[in-house]
Design a protein around this motif. Structure first.
Motif, PDB file in Angstrom:
ATOM      1  N   TYR A 111       3.907   1.941  -5.586  1.00 13.98           N
ATOM      2  CA  TYR A 111       2.459   1.754  -5.638  1.00 13.98           C
ATOM      3  C   TYR A 111       1.904   1.873  -7.063  1.00 13.98           C
ATOM      4  O   TYR A 111       0.801   1.406  -7.344  1.00 13.98           O
ATOM      5  CB  TYR A 111       1.778   2.769  -4.724  1.00 13.98           C
ATOM      6  CG  TYR A 111       0.332   2.461  -4.433  1.00 13.98           C
ATOM      7  CD1 TYR A 111      -0.026   1.268  -3.795  1.00 13.98           C
ATOM      8  CD2 TYR A 111      -0.681   3.357  -4.758  1.00 13.98           C
ATOM      9  CE1 TYR A 111      -1.348   0.984  -3.503  1.00 13.98           C
ATOM     10  CE2 TYR A 111      -2.007   3.080  -4.467  1.00 13.98           C
ATOM     11  CZ  TYR A 111      -2.335   1.890  -3.837  1.00 13.98           C
ATOM     12  OH  TYR A 111      -3.646   1.609  -3.548  1.00 13.98           O
ATOM     13  N   GLN A 112       2.677   2.479  -7.948  1.00 17.84           N
ATOM     14  CA  GLN A 112       2.243   2.562  -9.346  1.00 17.84           C
ATOM     15  C   GLN A 112       2.054   1.172  -9.942  1.00 17.84           C
ATOM     16  O   GLN A 112       1.178   0.967 -10.801  1.00 17.84           O
ATOM     17  CB  GLN A 112       3.250   3.370 -10.175  1.00 17.84           C
ATOM     18  CG  GLN A 112       3.395   4.814  -9.726  1.00 17.84           C
ATOM     19  CD  GLN A 112       2.071   5.555  -9.696  1.00 17.84           C
ATOM     20  OE1 GLN A 112       1.317   5.542 -10.667  1.00 17.84           O
ATOM     21  NE2 GLN A 112       1.774   6.206  -8.579  1.00 17.84           N
ATOM     22  N   LEU A 113       2.845   0.210  -9.498  1.00 15.71           N
ATOM     23  CA  LEU A 113       2.676  -1.174  -9.958  1.00 15.71           C
ATOM     24  C   LEU A 113       1.325  -1.715  -9.495  1.00 15.71           C
ATOM     25  O   LEU A 113       0.607  -2.370 -10.269  1.00 15.71           O
ATOM     26  CB  LEU A 113       3.814  -2.052  -9.433  1.00 15.71           C
ATOM     27  CG  LEU A 113       3.657  -3.568  -9.658  1.00 15.71           C
ATOM     28  CD1 LEU A 113       3.593  -3.887 -11.148  1.00 15.71           C
ATOM     29  CD2 LEU A 113       4.789  -4.342  -8.985  1.00 15.71           C
ATOM     30  N   VAL A 114       0.964  -1.461  -8.244  1.00 12.10           N
ATOM     31  CA  VAL A 114      -0.318  -1.912  -7.713  1.00 12.10           C
ATOM     32  C   VAL A 114      -1.473  -1.317  -8.511  1.00 12.10           C
ATOM     33  O   VAL A 114      -2.396  -2.020  -8.938  1.00 12.10           O
ATOM     34  CB  VAL A 114      -0.451  -1.542  -6.223  1.00 12.10           C
ATOM     35  CG1 VAL A 114      -1.872  -1.796  -5.717  1.00 12.10           C
ATOM     36  CG2 VAL A 114       0.561  -2.304  -5.384  1.00 12.10           C
ATOM     37  N   LEU A 115      -1.428  -0.003  -8.735  1.00 12.08           N
ATOM     38  CA  LEU A 115      -2.501   0.665  -9.480  1.00 12.08           C
ATOM     39  C   LEU A 115      -2.600   0.137 -10.905  1.00 12.08           C
ATOM     40  O   LEU A 115      -3.711  -0.019 -11.445  1.00 12.08           O
ATOM     41  CB  LEU A 115      -2.265   2.175  -9.487  1.00 12.08           C
ATOM     42  CG  LEU A 115      -2.339   2.878  -8.131  1.00 12.08           C
ATOM     43  CD1 LEU A 115      -2.018   4.363  -8.280  1.00 12.08           C
ATOM     44  CD2 LEU A 115      -3.703   2.689  -7.489  1.00 12.08           C
ATOM     45  N   ARG A 174       2.418  -2.894 -21.761  1.00  9.09           N
ATOM     46  CA  ARG A 174       3.799  -2.758 -21.307  1.00  9.09           C
ATOM     47  C   ARG A 174       3.779  -1.936 -20.021  1.00  9.09           C
ATOM     48  O   ARG A 174       2.823  -1.191 -19.779  1.00  9.09           O
ATOM     49  CB  ARG A 174       4.653  -2.051 -22.366  1.00  9.09           C
ATOM     50  CG  ARG A 174       4.785  -2.813 -23.673  1.00  9.09           C
ATOM     51  CD  ARG A 174       5.526  -2.006 -24.715  1.00  9.09           C
ATOM     52  NE  ARG A 174       4.768  -0.789 -25.060  1.00  9.09           N
ATOM     53  CZ  ARG A 174       5.186   0.129 -25.929  1.00  9.09           C
ATOM     54  NH1 ARG A 174       6.372   0.001 -26.513  1.00  9.09           N
ATOM     55  NH2 ARG A 174       4.444   1.180 -26.202  1.00  9.09           N
ATOM     56  N   THR A 175       4.820  -2.068 -19.233  1.00  4.10           N
ATOM     57  CA  THR A 175       4.867  -1.257 -18.004  1.00  4.10           C
ATOM     58  C   THR A 175       4.814   0.223 -18.355  1.00  4.10           C
ATOM     59  O   THR A 175       4.213   1.019 -17.609  1.00  4.10           O
ATOM     60  CB  THR A 175       6.149  -1.545 -17.203  1.00  4.10           C
ATOM     61  OG1 THR A 175       7.294  -1.396 -18.063  1.00  4.10           O
ATOM     62  CG2 THR A 175       6.138  -2.934 -16.617  1.00  4.10           C
ATOM     63  N   SER A 176       5.380   0.607 -19.481  1.00  2.22           N
ATOM     64  CA  SER A 176       5.405   2.025 -19.879  1.00  2.22           C
ATOM     65  C   SER A 176       4.011   2.576 -20.167  1.00  2.22           C
ATOM     66  O   SER A 176       3.834   3.791 -20.256  1.00  2.22           O
ATOM     67  CB  SER A 176       6.311   2.220 -21.097  1.00  2.22           C
ATOM     68  OG  SER A 176       5.870   1.430 -22.192  1.00  2.22           O
ATOM     69  N   PRO A 190       9.852   2.958 -10.135  1.00  7.42           N
ATOM     70  CA  PRO A 190       8.729   3.507 -10.897  1.00  7.42           C
ATOM     71  C   PRO A 190       8.369   4.901 -10.367  1.00  7.42           C
ATOM     72  O   PRO A 190       8.060   5.045  -9.188  1.00  7.42           O
ATOM     73  CB  PRO A 190       7.606   2.490 -10.648  1.00  7.42           C
ATOM     74  CG  PRO A 190       7.947   1.835  -9.352  1.00  7.42           C
ATOM     75  CD  PRO A 190       9.430   1.960  -9.141  1.00  7.42           C
ATOM     76  N   MET A 191       8.450   5.899 -11.218  1.00  4.88           N
ATOM     77  CA  MET A 191       8.173   7.267 -10.771  1.00  4.88           C
ATOM     78  C   MET A 191       6.750   7.352 -10.217  1.00  4.88           C
ATOM     79  O   MET A 191       5.806   6.848 -10.818  1.00  4.88           O
ATOM     80  CB  MET A 191       8.357   8.251 -11.926  1.00  4.88           C
ATOM     81  CG  MET A 191       9.792   8.313 -12.444  1.00  4.88           C
ATOM     82  SD  MET A 191      10.978   8.873 -11.189  1.00  4.88           S
ATOM     83  CE  MET A 191      10.592  10.623 -11.129  1.00  4.88           C
ATOM     84  N   GLY A 192       6.645   8.004  -9.060  1.00  3.25           N
ATOM     85  CA  GLY A 192       5.382   8.044  -8.335  1.00  3.25           C
ATOM     86  C   GLY A 192       5.340   7.040  -7.207  1.00  3.25           C
ATOM     87  O   GLY A 192       4.427   7.055  -6.379  1.00  3.25           O
ATOM     88  N   ARG A 237       0.825  -1.210   0.000  1.00  7.81           N
ATOM     89  CA  ARG A 237       0.000   0.000   0.000  1.00  7.81           C
ATOM     90  C   ARG A 237       0.863   1.264   0.000  1.00  7.81           C
ATOM     91  O   ARG A 237       2.079   1.222   0.162  1.00  7.81           O
ATOM     92  CB  ARG A 237      -0.909   0.019   1.237  1.00  7.81           C
ATOM     93  CG  ARG A 237      -2.031  -0.997   1.211  1.00  7.81           C
ATOM     94  CD  ARG A 237      -2.882  -0.880   2.470  1.00  7.81           C
ATOM     95  NE  ARG A 237      -2.124  -1.217   3.679  1.00  7.81           N
ATOM     96  CZ  ARG A 237      -2.416  -0.750   4.892  1.00  7.81           C
ATOM     97  NH1 ARG A 237      -3.428   0.104   5.050  1.00  7.81           N
ATOM     98  NH2 ARG A 237      -1.705  -1.133   5.941  1.00  7.81           N
ATOM     99  N   GLN A 238       0.197   2.377  -0.154  1.00  7.33           N
ATOM    100  CA  GLN A 238       0.857   3.683  -0.113  1.00  7.33           C
ATOM    101  C   GLN A 238      -0.035   4.632   0.686  1.00  7.33           C
ATOM    102  O   GLN A 238      -1.258   4.478   0.712  1.00  7.33           O
ATOM    103  CB  GLN A 238       1.032   4.212  -1.543  1.00  7.33           C
ATOM    104  CG  GLN A 238       1.852   5.486  -1.672  1.00  7.33           C
ATOM    105  CD  GLN A 238       1.976   5.950  -3.126  1.00  7.33           C
ATOM    106  OE1 GLN A 238       1.064   6.558  -3.662  1.00  7.33           O
ATOM    107  NE2 GLN A 238       3.094   5.627  -3.763  1.00  7.33           N
ATOM    108  N   PHE A 239       0.562   5.595   1.365  1.00  5.03           N
ATOM    109  CA  PHE A 239      -0.257   6.619   2.017  1.00  5.03           C
ATOM    110  C   PHE A 239       0.370   7.990   1.809  1.00  5.03           C
ATOM    111  O   PHE A 239       1.573   8.121   1.548  1.00  5.03           O
ATOM    112  CB  PHE A 239      -0.456   6.318   3.507  1.00  5.03           C
ATOM    113  CG  PHE A 239       0.762   6.505   4.380  1.00  5.03           C
ATOM    114  CD1 PHE A 239       0.989   7.706   5.039  1.00  5.03           C
ATOM    115  CD2 PHE A 239       1.667   5.457   4.571  1.00  5.03           C
ATOM    116  CE1 PHE A 239       2.098   7.871   5.861  1.00  5.03           C
ATOM    117  CE2 PHE A 239       2.772   5.612   5.391  1.00  5.03           C
ATOM    118  CZ  PHE A 239       2.996   6.824   6.035  1.00  5.03           C
ATOM    119  N   GLN A 240      -0.474   8.990   1.894  1.00  8.92           N
ATOM    120  CA  GLN A 240      -0.042  10.376   1.728  1.00  8.92           C
ATOM    121  C   GLN A 240      -0.357  11.148   2.993  1.00  8.92           C
ATOM    122  O   GLN A 240      -1.390  10.924   3.639  1.00  8.92           O
ATOM    123  CB  GLN A 240      -0.741  11.013   0.521  1.00  8.92           C
ATOM    124  CG  GLN A 240      -0.376  10.331  -0.792  1.00  8.92           C
ATOM    125  CD  GLN A 240      -1.142  10.911  -1.976  1.00  8.92           C
ATOM    126  OE1 GLN A 240      -2.224  11.449  -1.824  1.00  8.92           O
ATOM    127  NE2 GLN A 240      -0.557  10.795  -3.161  1.00  8.92           N
TER     128      GLN A 240
END
Length: 497
Positions: A224-228, A75-77, A219-221, A42-45
Motif C-alpha cells: 500500500y506504500q506504493l498507492v500512498l 525516486r521510490t526511495s 516495500p516496507m509497510g 487497498r490496505q486495512f488494519q
C-alpha cells in the motif's frame, strides 16, 4: 486550454492517469467509491494490530515503477524502503521444495542441479526474455492500440519474430527445460495473466525476466506504500481526491460526456476517464452509447477471480517464507477448473504471503500475518461454508509443510474475500480479480478500446484494457490514457476557435 477531468476510481491505473493529467496543467478530480485510494490494492488494519494488503503482493518489474516516479522528479526511495527478498519465493511440491534465490548465479546453479544443462539453457532463455522485456515493456505495451498501424515501427517490425507472439508459452518453455518442476516454475507467473500457458503467447517470458532476473521486492509497510506514494505525487501535481463518492450516471449530450451524477448531484467535466470496471462503466451509459454488448463480455476470457483469506496468528509460524507457492497438485487440473469446467478446484494450488517474515510492523510482536489465495473461475457461488472448507485444506497443507499443529486454534483474526466481494466492492464483471486474460486474441488492438466509440471525451483505463493485468501494466495503462486525454481539445476551446 486547461481541461477539467474526472477520473472514476483510484486504483493503480486511475492514480497513474491522475498524475500525468494533472502534470499537464489540467484540473483533475478523482472519485473513489471506497473511503481510501487503491482499489484492489487497498490496505486495512485490525484493532488487534495487524495490517493487511488486500490485493497485490508481488513487487516485480521495479524499473517500471521507478520510471513512473522519475517522471515527476522523484525516486521510490523518497516514499518507501524497498527490500530485495532472498529467497524470492519457495515452491512446494510433493517430493521437494524449491527456493528461488535472489542471486541470478545461484538461480543458474539451482537449475543445473535439478537438470543437467539447464543452467546454460536458463542463460539463453533469460537473454531472449530480456529482449522481450525491453522491447515489450518499452515499445509494445505503450501503444493506445487504436490500430495495428501503431506497431509498424522499424524496431517492433524487426523484432516481431523474436517476440514469439505466435508460439504458446508452454511449448516455448518445453523447448528449454524437461524437468516438470522447472517447467512449472517457469510457467507459474503467466497464470495470473488469465489463461493456461497453452493459450498465452511466449512473448510473456518477459515476466520471468521482470521477476526472477530483476528480483522480487517488498516495500516496507506493505504494498500500500506504493498507492500512498502515487496519491501524494498526484496531489503534488494538483489533483483532488474525493472518497465515498459513488458514480450514478455519465451524462451525455450530442456525442459528448457533459459530466457525472455523483452521489445524486451533477458535476460538469470536459473529459472523463473510467478507471473502474469497464463493463460497469458501460452500464452507466445508454445502450446505444456503449462500446460493447453483453454478448461481447460473455464471450471474453477473463483472468481468474480468487478466494483470499487474511489471517492473524498469535504465534510465529516456522519454515514459511515471505512468498510460498503450494503446488503439490496438478497445475493443468487446477487451470481446467478455472477456464474449462468453471468450478471450484478439487485439488487446488494456492499461494501464501507472510509479510511479517520481512516486516515486523504488519503484525503484533511474536505474531504472524498470513495472506492465502486460491485462483478461481469467475462467476462461482462462494458461500461461507465453501470458503471455510478451502481454508481448512490450506491450513492443513501449511501445517504439513511447516511442522506445526492446530493452526486454526491459534487464529486471532480471520477475514475472507471472494467472488461476491469483488462484485460488491469493485463492480467487477463476474467477480474477476485480474481483468481480461492476455491471450493472443485479446492482445493489443483486440482488447477493449481505451476510447469510447460514440463519445469523444470518454476514455477507459485499467486491467480490462491495454496493456492488461498487473501493477506495472496498470501504471502504463494510466500513462497511455492520460496522453490521449491531454491531446483532446475541449468544447470550450473549440468554441473559442
Amino acid at each position: 486550454m486547461k481541461k477539467k477531468i474526472a477520473i472514476i476510481g483510484s486504483g493503480i491505473s486511475g492514480l497513474s492517469a491522475a498524475c500525468y493529467c494533472a502534470q499537464s496543467g489540467n484540473e483533475v478530480h478523482v472519485f473513489e467509491k471506497q473511503s481510501q485510494p487503491g482499489g484492489r490494492a487497498r490496505q486495512f488494519q485490525t484493532t488487534n494490530g495487524y495490517t493487511f494488503d488486500m490485493g497485490p503482493s508481488w513487487y516485480w518489474m521495479p524499473d517500471i515503477i521507478e520510471s513512473f516516479f522519475n517522471d515527476f522528479g522523484h525516486r521510490t526511495s523518497d516514499f518507501y524502503d524497498l527490500v530485495a527478498l532472498n529467497p524470492q519465493f519457495e515452491m512446494i511440491f510433493n517430493d521437494e521444495n524449491i527456493s528461488i534465490p535472489k542471486s541470478y548465479e545461484a538461480l543458474k546453479a539451482l537449475f543445473e542441479d535439478i537438470e543437467k544443462g539447464a543452467g546454460k539453457k536458463l542463460d539463453t532463455f533469460m537473454k531472449a526474455a530480456k529482449f522481450k522485456y525491453e522491447v515489450g515493456m518499452r515499445e509494445f505495451v505503450n501503444k493506445p492500440c487504436h490500430s495495428w498501424l501503431e506497431f509498424m515501427s522499424l524496431k517492433i517490425a524487426g523484432s516481431a519474430l523474436k517476440l514469439d507472439l505466435l508460439t504458446n508459452f508452454r511449448n516455448y518453455v518445453g523447448h528449454y527445460f524437461s524437468d516438470p518442476k522447472l517447467r512449472t516454475l517457469m510457467e507459474f507467473p503467466v497464470i495470473f495473466l488469465g489463461a493456461s500457458p497453452i493459450k498465452i503467447p511466449a512473448m510473456y517470458s518477459l515476466m520471468n525476466y521482470g521477476g526472477y532476473a530483476l528480483g522480487t521486492w517488498y516495500p516496507m509497510g506493505g504494498f500500500y506504500q506504493l498507492v500512498l506514494a502515487m496519491q501524494k505525487v498526484a496531489e503534488e501535481q494538483g489533483a483532488y481526491f474525493h472518497f465515498n463518492q459513488n458514480i450514478d450516471q455519465i451524462i451525455v449530450e450530442q456525442g459528448q460526456a457533459k459530466g457525472l451524477i455523483v452521489n445524486g448531484e451533477f458535476q460538469a467535466f470536459d473529459a472523463i476517464i473510467a478507471s473502474c470496471d469497464y463493463h460497469h462503466t458501460e452500464i452507466l451509459l445508454e445502450p446505444n452509447m456503449r462500446n460493447y454488448s453483453e454478448k461481447y463480455w460473455a464471450s471474453r476470457t477473463f483472468a481468474p477471480s480468487c478466494l483470499i483469506y487474511y489471517l492473524g496468528f498469535n504465534e510465529r509460524i516456522p519454515n514459511l517464507k515471505h512468498h510460498t507457492l503450494f503446488f503439490e497438485n496438478d497445475l493443468d487440473e487446477h487451470i481446467a477448473s478455472i477456464y474449462n469446467t468453471k468450478k471450484w478446484p478439487e485439488k487446488p494450488l494456492f499461494y501464501t504471503c507472510c509479510p511479517s517474515k520481512t516486516d515486523p510492523s504488519v503484525a503484533p510482536e511474536g505474531c504472524e500475518n498470513l495472506f492465502l489465495l486460491i485462483p478461481l473461475a469467475t462467476g462461482l457461488s462462494d458461500s461461507e461454508s465453501t470458503r471455510e472448507k478451502y481454508l481448512d485444506e490450506m491450513l492443513e497443507r501449511i501445517e504439513k509443510h511447516t511442522g506445526t499443529q492446530r493452526l486454526k486454534s491459534k487464529l486471532e483474526y480471520k477475514k475472507s474475500y471472494c467472488v461476491s466481494d469483488f462484485i460488491n466492492d469493485y463492480n467487477a464483471y463476474g467477480g474477476n480479480a485480474y481483468g481480461l486474460a492476455n491471450t493472443l486474441n485479446q492482445t493489443a488492438v483486440l482488447k477493449p478500446s481505451i476510447k469510447n466509440k460514440h463519445i469523444k471525451n470518454l476514455f477507459y483505463t485499467g486491467q480490462l484494457t491495454v496493456p492488461g493485468p498487473g501493477v506495472p501494466p496498470s501504471i502504463i495503462s494510466g500513462t497511455i490514457v492520460a496522453k490521449e486525454v491531454n491531446k483532446l481539445k475541449t468544447s470550450r476551446h473549440e468554441k473559442a476557435i
